[in-house]
Scaffold this active site. Sequence first.
Site, PDB file in Angstrom:
ATOM      1  N   GLU A  42       0.821  -1.211   0.000  1.00  0.00           N
ATOM      2  CA  GLU A  42       0.000   0.000   0.000  1.00  0.00           C
ATOM      3  C   GLU A  42       0.856   1.263   0.000  1.00  0.00           C
ATOM      4  O   GLU A  42       0.552   2.229  -0.696  1.00  0.00           O
ATOM      5  CB  GLU A  42      -0.943  -0.008   1.208  1.00  0.00           C
ATOM      6  N   TYR A 110       9.878 -13.037   5.862  1.00  0.00           N
ATOM      7  CA  TYR A 110       9.103 -12.093   6.660  1.00  0.00           C
ATOM      8  C   TYR A 110       9.317 -12.335   8.154  1.00  0.00           C
ATOM      9  O   TYR A 110       9.390 -13.469   8.613  1.00  0.00           O
ATOM     10  CB  TYR A 110       7.610 -12.246   6.369  1.00  0.00           C
ATOM     11  N   TYR A 174      -2.792 -11.588  -3.666  1.00  0.00           N
ATOM     12  CA  TYR A 174      -2.899 -12.779  -2.806  1.00  0.00           C
ATOM     13  C   TYR A 174      -1.516 -13.287  -2.400  1.00  0.00           C
ATOM     14  O   TYR A 174      -0.635 -13.468  -3.237  1.00  0.00           O
ATOM     15  CB  TYR A 174      -3.652 -13.890  -3.542  1.00  0.00           C
ATOM     16  N   LYS A 245      -3.551  -8.216 -14.681  1.00  0.00           N
ATOM     17  CA  LYS A 245      -2.106  -8.104 -14.922  1.00  0.00           C
ATOM     18  C   LYS A 245      -1.595  -9.442 -15.457  1.00  0.00           C
ATOM     19  O   LYS A 245      -1.844 -10.484 -14.860  1.00  0.00           O
ATOM     20  CB  LYS A 245      -1.392  -7.734 -13.629  1.00  0.00           C
ATOM     21  N   GLY A 247       1.811 -10.021 -16.403  1.00  0.00           N
ATOM     22  CA  GLY A 247       3.262 -10.106 -16.364  1.00  0.00           C
ATOM     23  C   GLY A 247       3.890  -9.605 -17.647  1.00  0.00           C
ATOM     24  O   GLY A 247       3.599  -8.507 -18.124  1.00  0.00           O
ATOM     25  N   ALA A 275       6.647  -4.138  -9.042  1.00  0.00           N
ATOM     26  CA  ALA A 275       6.102  -3.755 -10.351  1.00  0.00           C
ATOM     27  C   ALA A 275       4.582  -3.684 -10.329  1.00  0.00           C
ATOM     28  O   ALA A 275       3.976  -2.788 -10.929  1.00  0.00           O
ATOM     29  CB  ALA A 275       6.570  -4.737 -11.417  1.00  0.00           C
ATOM     30  N   GLY A 276       3.940  -4.627  -9.632  1.00  0.00           N
ATOM     31  CA  GLY A 276       2.487  -4.614  -9.558  1.00  0.00           C
ATOM     32  C   GLY A 276       1.959  -3.384  -8.841  1.00  0.00           C
ATOM     33  O   GLY A 276       0.940  -2.804  -9.238  1.00  0.00           O
ATOM     34  N   ASP A 277       2.644  -2.963  -7.780  1.00  0.00           N
ATOM     35  CA  ASP A 277       2.226  -1.762  -7.049  1.00  0.00           C
ATOM     36  C   ASP A 277       2.409  -0.517  -7.911  1.00  0.00           C
ATOM     37  O   ASP A 277       1.568   0.388  -7.899  1.00  0.00           O
ATOM     38  CB  ASP A 277       3.032  -1.625  -5.761  1.00  0.00           C
TER      39      ASP A 277
END
Length: 335
Positions: A42, A110, A174, A245, A247, A275-277
Amino acid sequence: MREGHPRSGPDVFTFGETMVALRGSGPLKLGGTMNVSIAGAESNVAIGLSRLGHRVHWAGAVGDDEAGQLVLRTLRAEGVDVSAASTDPDAPTGLILFEPRLPEVTRVHYYRAGSAGSRLQASALERAFSAAPPRILHLTGITPALSPAALAAVRRALQLARQHESLVCLDVNYRSRLWTAEEASPVLREWIPFVDALIASDDELPLCLPADAIAGPEPEHDPSAAIAAQATRLLELGVGEVVVKLGADGATAFSGDSSLHRPVQPVRAVDAVGAGDAFVAGYLSALLDGADLAGRLARAVTTGAFAVASPGDWEGAPTRGELGMLGAPPGTVVR
């Protein structure tokens, strides 16, 4: 898709967990140096939109620690309003480690269990909306997977967006390491009636559909037809626009009775993380500017290409003045 109402609040409001990011130069077990930054889907979008000249508010919780100060300081420096963010004295700021293993393969580790970001409360969002309702609320499928409190916060945000007539953008995003498909699907399906713009990869679309709506052309036989059938069903369920998307194959948007495909901008790939963000930031930026479907896709693939061509989650996000640089001939020197 309907227009967001003009208002004095931010163009976009988003929230979620942002962590301190450590990026190694090779296998972690061998040691070495690491670069320190921040990362969060975000906040990546928030920075991308801010660099493009939009007013963006981000809410999240960080620990009462130096890591939390780094998160807030970085976002402020990028022009993102963090007045709705909170500091949790009883939980640490989360940590993410990036471990490059092959030229195009990076392992991610993480350390976010019990983090401040996972303890975000709905009350913070209520204060933000009451002070300045946004034109667009941007959500991801990451935040609800963090904890019951975070899930409740997202549900409350959707209610507030409807009350204040804010557009809702959902990037499915996801993450199987946070929750299973069986856990994610009921939540995402519950949200579909609230969503104006749904952004997802092709394999995420089924997570948003009722089980009896997934049947259609077999993806292995006709991938494009399967995607189109699933997107059409989502439009029938009330989503205003579905952006898929793909790719390296670009992206396709579905709206009403029309669809439009846009190939990627060719660049030398350096790091696909973020890249997606960046794609989402470009799409929302063009939407805020009143661009049509073609214009929204064009800016989205452009900002996505900037991200791929640069290391880091958000560091390569372009400013508005830089958007035209990808069309320059190789070897061009910008003075």
